[in-house]
Design a protein around this motif. Structure first.
Motif, PDB file in Angstrom:
ATOM      1  N   ARG A  36      -1.299 -11.841  10.339  1.00  0.00           N
ATOM      2  CA  ARG A  36      -2.368 -11.501  11.274  1.00  0.00           C
ATOM      3  C   ARG A  36      -3.701 -11.487  10.540  1.00  0.00           C
ATOM      4  NH1 ARG A  36      -0.710  -6.111  14.179  1.00  0.00           N
ATOM      5  NH2 ARG A  36       0.424  -5.787  12.244  1.00  0.00           N
ATOM      6  N   LYS A  38      -6.842  -9.645   9.556  1.00  0.00           N
ATOM      7  CA  LYS A  38      -7.170  -8.233   9.378  1.00  0.00           C
ATOM      8  C   LYS A  38      -8.654  -8.118   9.073  1.00  0.00           C
ATOM      9  CE  LYS A  38      -6.027  -4.204   6.524  1.00  0.00           C
ATOM     10  NZ  LYS A  38      -5.171  -3.714   5.423  1.00  0.00           N
ATOM     11  N   SER A  44      -4.070  -6.165   1.546  1.00  0.00           N
ATOM     12  CA  SER A  44      -4.368  -7.525   2.003  1.00  0.00           C
ATOM     13  C   SER A  44      -3.137  -8.427   1.985  1.00  0.00           C
ATOM     14  CB  SER A  44      -5.477  -8.148   1.146  1.00  0.00           C
ATOM     15  OG  SER A  44      -5.064  -8.228  -0.201  1.00  0.00           O
ATOM     16  N   TYR A  47      -1.646 -10.494   5.124  1.00  0.00           N
ATOM     17  CA  TYR A  47      -2.719 -10.654   6.113  1.00  0.00           C
ATOM     18  C   TYR A  47      -3.652 -11.777   5.694  1.00  0.00           C
ATOM     19  CZ  TYR A  47      -1.269  -6.025   7.609  1.00  0.00           C
ATOM     20  OH  TYR A  47      -0.529  -4.957   8.049  1.00  0.00           O
ATOM     21  N   MET A  49      -7.387 -11.998   5.539  1.00  0.00           N
ATOM     22  CA  MET A  49      -8.536 -11.094   5.649  1.00  0.00           C
ATOM     23  C   MET A  49      -9.688 -11.821   6.327  1.00  0.00           C
ATOM     24  SD  MET A  49      -7.256  -8.330   4.507  1.00  0.00           S
ATOM     25  CE  MET A  49      -8.668  -7.230   4.396  1.00  0.00           C
ATOM     26  N   ALA A  67      -5.411  -7.867  19.907  1.00  0.00           N
ATOM     27  CA  ALA A  67      -6.039  -7.159  18.791  1.00  0.00           C
ATOM     28  C   ALA A  67      -5.805  -5.667  18.982  1.00  0.00           C
ATOM     29  CB  ALA A  67      -7.540  -7.456  18.727  1.00  0.00           C
ATOM     30  N   THR A  69      -6.441  -1.670  16.782  1.00  0.00           N
ATOM     31  CA  THR A  69      -7.055  -0.964  15.667  1.00  0.00           C
ATOM     32  C   THR A  69      -6.111   0.148  15.231  1.00  0.00           C
ATOM     33  OG1 THR A  69      -9.249  -1.437  16.529  1.00  0.00           O
ATOM     34  CG2 THR A  69      -9.091   0.341  14.930  1.00  0.00           C
ATOM     35  N   TYR A  71      -5.305   2.556  11.357  1.00  0.00           N
ATOM     36  CA  TYR A  71      -5.634   2.834   9.953  1.00  0.00           C
ATOM     37  C   TYR A  71      -7.077   2.430   9.616  1.00  0.00           C
ATOM     38  CZ  TYR A  71      -0.483   2.602   9.857  1.00  0.00           C
ATOM     39  OH  TYR A  71       0.845   2.732  10.137  1.00  0.00           O
ATOM     40  N   ASN A  73      -8.660  -0.244  10.623  1.00  0.00           N
ATOM     41  CA  ASN A  73      -8.801  -1.693  10.549  1.00  0.00           C
ATOM     42  C   ASN A  73      -8.494  -2.304  11.913  1.00  0.00           C
ATOM     43  OD1 ASN A  73      -9.109  -1.917   7.559  1.00  0.00           O
ATOM     44  ND2 ASN A  73      -7.054  -1.067   7.591  1.00  0.00           N
ATOM     45  N   THR A  74      -8.928  -3.549  12.109  1.00  0.00           N
ATOM     46  CA  THR A  74      -8.582  -4.294  13.310  1.00  0.00           C
ATOM     47  C   THR A  74      -7.631  -5.412  12.911  1.00  0.00           C
ATOM     48  OG1 THR A  74     -10.723  -3.805  14.328  1.00  0.00           O
ATOM     49  CG2 THR A  74      -9.483  -5.645  15.250  1.00  0.00           C
ATOM     50  N   TYR A  75      -6.519  -5.505  13.639  1.00  0.00           N
ATOM     51  CA  TYR A  75      -5.485  -6.501  13.370  1.00  0.00           C
ATOM     52  C   TYR A  75      -5.444  -7.460  14.553  1.00  0.00           C
ATOM     53  CZ  TYR A  75      -4.137  -2.995   9.956  1.00  0.00           C
ATOM     54  OH  TYR A  75      -4.149  -2.092   8.921  1.00  0.00           O
TER      55      TYR A  75
END
Length: 189
Positions: A36, A38, A44, A47, A49, A67, A69, A71, A73-75
């Motif tokens: 995905r 991230k 990292s 992912y 990045m 998408a 969110t 932790y 972060n957006t995944y």
């Protein structure tokens, strides 16, 4: 032309998504974990990045399949990324939200096998501590959120449910591979 296929592994943190994906990859090289996008910081590995600008561009193009969110972060599951993963074989997508599974299954045409991986909260805690996670408390909160997510979506139909405290990663991989092969055979018949 072979129909697109993929596997979605859903479950709380430390339920075995990475371990079972590794076992699938060892069993058959057509499987590969979908990386995905991230947007954020931290781990990292596993992912791709990305930046906030890349996310905006994907959104503007309508290429964000899902998408979330977590932790801080957006995944992102993005259409170009899934296209590339499907061209290479059968992507294995890790998700922790039923809405994400539905968005992927409804938003990206493929034969998706939805697999629920489960373990107890205590098992998540023991595995998280055992692998040296520095955010075990956040992982337990995510376990709680996953339980609530499942309770909020009782109609979610799973193709396969695996208790990872009772089934080895290799056996789980074999079950997944066999079921996906059966579905491919039925589709071509």
């Amino acid at each position: 032309m072979t129909a697109r296929q993929g596997v979605v592994l859903y479950g709380p943190p430390a339920s075995g998504k990475d371990t079972i994906t590794a076992a699938l990859t060892e069993l058959n090289p057509k499987y590969a974990q979908f990386a995905r996008l991230k947007v954020g910081s931290g781990k990292s590995v596993g992912y791709r990045m990305g930046t906030v600008e890349q996310l905006r561009q994907l959104e503007a193009a309508g290429d964000v399949v899902y998408a979330n969110t977590r932790y801080g972060n957006t995944y992102v599951i993005d259409r170009p990324g899934v296209d590339a993963a499907n061209a290479a074989g059968a992507p294995v997508v890790h998700l922790g939200q039923v809405d994400g599974i539905r968005a992927l299954v409804d938003g990206y045409p493929a034969d998706w096998l939805a697999v629920l991986l489960w373990c107890s909260r205590k098992a998540t805690e023991q595995r998280s501590v055992g692998r040296g996670d520095s955010d075990t408390a956040a992982r337990l909160a995510a376990w709680d959120a996953t339980r609530e997510d499942l309770d909020a979506h009782p109609s979610m139909a799973w193709d396969l449910t695996i208790d990872t405290t009772k089934v080895s990663p290799q056996d789980a991989a074999c079950l997944i591979d066999q079921l996906l092969a059966q579905r491919a055979g039925a589709a071509s018949a």
